[in-house]
Enzyme design. Sequence first.
Site, short mmCIF file in Angstrom:
data_model
loop_
_atom_site.label_atom_id
_atom_site.label_comp_id
_atom_site.label_asym_id
_atom_site.label_seq_id
_atom_site.Cartn_x
_atom_site.Cartn_y
_atom_site.Cartn_z
N CYS A 56 0.83 -1.21 0.00
CA CYS A 56 0.00 0.00 0.00
C CYS A 56 0.86 1.26 0.00
O CYS A 56 0.55 2.24 -0.67
CB CYS A 56 -0.90 0.02 1.22
SG CYS A 56 -2.14 -1.28 1.28
N THR A 57 1.94 1.22 0.75
CA THR A 57 2.83 2.38 0.81
C THR A 57 3.39 2.71 -0.56
O THR A 57 3.45 3.87 -0.97
CB THR A 57 3.96 2.12 1.83
OG1 THR A 57 3.37 1.92 3.13
CG2 THR A 57 4.93 3.28 1.89
#
Length: 213
Positions: free
Chosen positions: A46-47
């Site tokens: 996600c980052t």
Amino acid sequence: MATLRLGDTAPDFTQDSTAGPIHFHDWAAGSWVVLFSHPADFTPVCTTELGRTAALSGEFAKRGVKPIAVSVDTLESHGKWVPDINDTQKTTVDFPILADADKKVANLYDMIHPNALVNATVRSVFIIDPKHVVRTTLTYPASTGRNFDEILRVIDSLQLTDSHKVATPADWKDGDDVVILPSLQDPAELAQRFPKGFDAVRPYLRLTPQPNK
């Protein structure tokens, strides 16, 4: 709620975000929107996705697209996550991340698939047009990061085909040949729409340089 289908109106909602409360349809304000969900804050994939979205801010802007992310974690968690994204991905997150702790948005958009993840969203993507109509949906498993080049490619195709009587073939990218719709048969209209010429030999698969924008 039943799964959203292409052509449905994207559900409206009000939810907190890193940019303050978002009234979705008002916030969209006649723009294209990419709404995409994340299983959880601080997860490595996600980052990278949020960092990639931020790095592509200029590409989204020139297409008139507003990105907005959603995670079922809290606004406090998001506030700690954004600096981590900026630091590790060497960018600046300048788009809202919805704090969907009550899963209001996740449920409206059917982002939680019990057979995949009981308490977290899958990687859903909704491309929504300026009339709030869902034009594309993509769903990835939590383990697989999204292809943002593909998301931009789909937006390019939608915007082109909305304004011209064409379709885009397999693996098409902006600048490639396109397919003239078989329904377009009038010679005068063909000449007007495609002044640079086209391949008339294959009447049902006519590849032509992109029409004048």
